[in-house]
Design a protein around this motif. Structure first.
Motif, mmCIF file in Angstrom:
data_model
loop_
_atom_site.group_PDB
_atom_site.id
_atom_site.type_symbol
_atom_site.label_atom_id
_atom_site.label_comp_id
_atom_site.label_asym_id
_atom_site.label_seq_id
_atom_site.Cartn_x
_atom_site.Cartn_y
_atom_site.Cartn_z
ATOM 1 N N MET A 1 -7.585 24.254 31.899
ATOM 2 C CA MET A 1 -6.675 23.116 31.849
ATOM 3 C C MET A 1 -7.375 21.879 32.415
ATOM 4 S SD MET A 1 -2.742 22.882 33.171
ATOM 5 C CE MET A 1 -3.162 22.987 34.908
ATOM 6 N N LYS A 2 -7.217 20.736 31.718
ATOM 7 C CA LYS A 2 -7.888 19.523 32.142
ATOM 8 C C LYS A 2 -7.223 18.916 33.376
ATOM 9 C CE LYS A 2 -10.528 17.932 28.266
ATOM 10 N NZ LYS A 2 -11.147 16.713 27.723
ATOM 11 N N LYS A 3 -8.051 18.266 34.198
ATOM 12 C CA LYS A 3 -7.546 17.511 35.335
ATOM 13 C C LYS A 3 -7.188 16.112 34.858
ATOM 14 C CE LYS A 3 -6.914 15.962 39.562
ATOM 15 N NZ LYS A 3 -5.739 16.345 40.377
ATOM 16 N N ILE A 4 -5.931 15.714 35.054
ATOM 17 C CA ILE A 4 -5.482 14.383 34.668
ATOM 18 C C ILE A 4 -5.676 13.445 35.859
ATOM 19 C CG2 ILE A 4 -3.582 13.009 33.763
ATOM 20 C CD1 ILE A 4 -4.485 15.248 31.895
ATOM 21 N N MET A 5 -6.322 12.321 35.630
ATOM 22 C CA MET A 5 -6.583 11.360 36.690
ATOM 23 C C MET A 5 -6.447 9.951 36.122
ATOM 24 S SD MET A 5 -9.938 11.270 39.201
ATOM 25 C CE MET A 5 -9.593 12.963 39.728
ATOM 26 N N THR A 6 -5.774 9.088 36.854
ATOM 27 C CA THR A 6 -5.631 7.725 36.348
ATOM 28 C C THR A 6 -6.969 6.991 36.441
ATOM 29 O OG1 THR A 6 -5.034 6.757 38.477
ATOM 30 C CG2 THR A 6 -3.234 7.647 37.127
ATOM 31 N N LYS A 7 -7.102 5.980 35.603
ATOM 32 C CA LYS A 7 -8.333 5.200 35.537
ATOM 33 C C LYS A 7 -8.661 4.574 36.888
ATOM 34 C CE LYS A 7 -10.435 1.280 33.082
ATOM 35 N NZ LYS A 7 -10.205 0.224 32.066
ATOM 36 N N GLN A 8 -7.639 4.050 37.571
ATOM 37 C CA GLN A 8 -7.879 3.395 38.862
ATOM 38 C C GLN A 8 -8.406 4.379 39.899
ATOM 39 O OE1 GLN A 8 -5.171 3.132 36.913
ATOM 40 N NE2 GLN A 8 -4.042 1.205 37.286
ATOM 41 N N VAL A 9 -7.785 5.554 39.992
ATOM 42 C CA VAL A 9 -8.228 6.552 40.972
ATOM 43 C C VAL A 9 -9.625 7.054 40.622
ATOM 44 C CG1 VAL A 9 -7.794 8.862 41.885
ATOM 45 C CG2 VAL A 9 -5.908 7.240 41.656
ATOM 46 N N PHE A 10 -9.863 7.314 39.346
ATOM 47 C CA PHE A 10 -11.175 7.798 38.914
ATOM 48 C C PHE A 10 -12.270 6.788 39.260
ATOM 49 C CE2 PHE A 10 -14.560 7.970 35.725
ATOM 50 C CZ PHE A 10 -14.981 9.285 35.873
ATOM 51 N N GLU A 11 -12.054 5.548 38.922
ATOM 52 C CA GLU A 11 -13.073 4.526 39.185
ATOM 53 C C GLU A 11 -13.312 4.347 40.678
ATOM 54 O OE1 GLU A 11 -11.704 1.096 37.061
ATOM 55 O OE2 GLU A 11 -12.550 1.798 35.141
ATOM 56 N N ARG A 12 -12.264 4.447 41.470
ATOM 57 C CA ARG A 12 -12.434 4.309 42.920
ATOM 58 C C ARG A 12 -13.137 5.529 43.514
ATOM 59 N NH1 ARG A 12 -6.556 1.362 43.158
ATOM 60 N NH2 ARG A 12 -7.382 -0.777 43.262
ATOM 61 N N MET A 13 -12.865 6.701 42.970
ATOM 62 C CA MET A 13 -13.614 7.882 43.413
ATOM 63 C C MET A 13 -15.094 7.707 43.119
ATOM 64 S SD MET A 13 -12.052 10.344 45.000
ATOM 65 C CE MET A 13 -13.255 11.649 44.732
ATOM 66 N N GLN A 14 -15.414 7.172 41.984
ATOM 67 C CA GLN A 14 -16.811 6.937 41.631
ATOM 68 C C GLN A 14 -17.463 5.916 42.569
ATOM 69 O OE1 GLN A 14 -17.835 9.427 39.975
ATOM 70 N NE2 GLN A 14 -18.428 8.600 37.985
ATOM 71 N N ARG A 15 -16.675 4.954 43.049
ATOM 72 C CA ARG A 15 -17.244 3.929 43.928
ATOM 73 C C ARG A 15 -17.575 4.464 45.312
ATOM 74 N NH1 ARG A 15 -13.928 -0.001 41.160
ATOM 75 N NH2 ARG A 15 -12.242 0.076 42.693
ATOM 76 N N VAL A 16 -16.890 5.517 45.760
ATOM 77 C CA VAL A 16 -17.194 6.052 47.094
ATOM 78 C C VAL A 16 -18.228 7.172 47.041
ATOM 79 C CG1 VAL A 16 -14.941 5.389 48.023
ATOM 80 C CG2 VAL A 16 -15.254 7.697 47.096
ATOM 81 N N ALA A 17 -18.649 7.538 45.831
ATOM 82 C CA ALA A 17 -19.678 8.565 45.650
ATOM 83 C C ALA A 17 -20.962 7.906 45.148
ATOM 84 C CB ALA A 17 -19.199 9.621 44.654
ATOM 85 N N ASN A 18 -22.069 8.638 45.266
ATOM 86 C CA ASN A 18 -23.325 8.103 44.746
ATOM 87 C C ASN A 18 -23.442 8.395 43.247
ATOM 88 O OD1 ASN A 18 -24.265 10.771 44.451
ATOM 89 N ND2 ASN A 18 -25.428 10.725 46.362
ATOM 90 N N ASP A 19 -24.567 8.063 42.662
ATOM 91 C CA ASP A 19 -24.722 8.205 41.207
ATOM 92 C C ASP A 19 -24.634 9.653 40.739
ATOM 93 O OD1 ASP A 19 -25.030 5.487 41.019
ATOM 94 O OD2 ASP A 19 -27.221 5.536 40.915
ATOM 95 N N GLU A 20 -24.872 10.593 41.652
ATOM 96 C CA GLU A 20 -24.799 12.021 41.306
ATOM 97 C C GLU A 20 -23.419 12.613 41.588
ATOM 98 O OE1 GLU A 20 -27.605 10.774 43.091
ATOM 99 O OE2 GLU A 20 -28.412 10.565 41.059
ATOM 100 N N GLY A 21 -22.487 11.793 42.069
ATOM 101 C CA GLY A 21 -21.155 12.293 42.365
ATOM 102 C C GLY A 21 -21.023 12.921 43.747
ATOM 103 N N ILE A 22 -22.009 12.687 44.613
ATOM 104 C CA ILE A 22 -21.981 13.203 45.987
ATOM 105 C C ILE A 22 -21.485 12.103 46.920
ATOM 106 C CG2 ILE A 22 -23.328 14.242 47.845
ATOM 107 C CD1 ILE A 22 -23.152 15.949 45.306
ATOM 108 N N ILE A 23 -20.622 12.456 47.846
ATOM 109 C CA ILE A 23 -20.090 11.491 48.815
ATOM 110 C C ILE A 23 -20.964 11.546 50.066
ATOM 111 C CG2 ILE A 23 -18.077 10.855 50.213
ATOM 112 C CD1 ILE A 23 -16.386 12.347 48.002
ATOM 113 N N ASP A 24 -21.914 10.620 50.175
ATOM 114 C CA ASP A 24 -22.740 10.558 51.384
ATOM 115 C C ASP A 24 -22.287 9.340 52.182
ATOM 116 O OD1 ASP A 24 -23.806 8.851 49.442
ATOM 117 O OD2 ASP A 24 -25.827 8.948 50.264
#
Length: 346
Positions: free
Chosen positions: A1-24
């Protein structure tokens, strides 16, 4: 089953993670504890203390180290200078809880900063919010129900503002000192049980910020023959159980342990197959800079940050690159996330 995520939350999650998706990420929202440490350092060096020292410390740490971090966690109360000084490309996580707790009220109950809201912090530039609760999973049901309701209110408010939620859990038992072997024996089950509860969908938590499910002081192979609560192999089992219970991304907090100890903990988690998505590292990264600042002032701290502080951040990056898992992999990878538009709220 797919994870549903709003565009705003997704983009903000990407901003707090690095290019590889790791939160350092760098944690710098300490308030009461930082004031206490700064007062002690000033006294040890024969210098007068002022709150300006705390403001300036946060500003300098943010200015030098935030460009090397995917995000920085700051509070508006004492970290307003740090927020202004952070690198523009670095994500901003803002604290929403009041520092400490009312010691006269049983249960270490959480409360939010009076003049803040999820919407206000978004307007102040927050890419994510963070709340901390103190949790004794064996406490009275009515006490823990207050904390569950508190978490749901936090989660639903952030959901309306379309901002990710970081949720930090610090376990305790008032019957034992936090550094005692008695509490060390309780800690694995407490941390794992906390994960099992607060990973549930009903809390709307985006990222869980978890303690290590053990006290490194009482790991047999780590304490030079002293009394111990568990072996390293047992600890790896606790770490794996914690990971297996997670239904959403989680990261580790440094909990004030020395830098080499935190690094060893993270490597152990990686070797145990733990699917953690990064760190919010605070004192393990910058604590030694407090005394340098009290002794040698701004120039001394900047020099320390550019060398030792920076090296601490880079060492963590290397460890995370080898051991951490991208935040979106907990949902089956980027292809399994469906990004949708959120309804506009006016």
């Amino acid at each position: 089953m797919k994870k549903i995520m709003t565009k705003q939350v997704f983009e903000r999650m990407q901003r707090v993670a690095n290019d590889e998706g790791i939160i350092d990420a760098l944690a710098l929202d300490q308030r009461g504890s930082l004031v206490k440490m700064m007062k002690q350092a000033a006294a040890d060096n024969g210098k007068p203390f002022s709150m300006q020292m705390v403001y300036d410390f946060k500003k300098l740490v943010s200015k030098v180290l935030s460009p090397k971090s995917s995000a920085i966690l700051l509070d508006e109360q004492m970290g307003f200078e740090g927020i202004k000084a952070k690198a523009p490309e670095t994500g901003l996580i803002m604290s929403y809880e009041k520092t400490g707790y009312d010691a006269d009220t049983p249960g270490r109950l959480p409360s939010l900063i009076d003049n803040q809201s999820a919407q206000i912090m978004v307007e102040q530039g927050a890419d994510a919010l963070k709340v901390l609760i103190y949790l004794n999973t064996k406490d009275k049901a009515e006490v823990n129900q207050i904390k569950k309701a508190f978490t749901q209110r936090y989660g639903t408010e952030a959901l309306a503002a379309q901002v990710p939620t970081f949720f930090e859990i610090v376990t305790y038992d008032d019957d034992y000192a936090s550094d005692s072997i008695e509490f060390a024996r309780e800690k694995p089950r407490m941390v794992i049980d906390a994960m099992k509860e607060y990973t549930k969908d009903e809390y709307h938590v985006s990222v869980l910020k978890m303690e290590m499910p053990f006290n490194p002081k009482y790991v047999k192979e780590w304490n030079d023959g002293g009394e111990y609560a568990y072996t390293e192999e047992e600890v790896k089992g606790y770490l794996k159980e914690l990971s297996d219970a997670a239904t959403r991304p989680f990261i580790f907090l440094s909990a004030g342990v020395p830098t080499p100890v935190f690094q060893r903990e993270l490597r152990l988690a990686g070797s145990a197959g733990v699917k953690f998505s990064g760190v919010l590292s605070g004192r393990a990264t910058w604590r030694d800079g407090i005394n340098v600042y009290a002794k040698d002032g701004e120039a001394g701290l900047i020099d320390w940050l550019q060398h030792k502080g920076t090296q601490n951040v880079l060492d963590l990056k290397e460890i995370l690159a080898a051991n951490a898992t991208p935040w979106f992999d907990i949902y089956g990878g980027m292809d399994n996330i469906e990004v949708v538009d959120a309804p506009e709220i006016k």
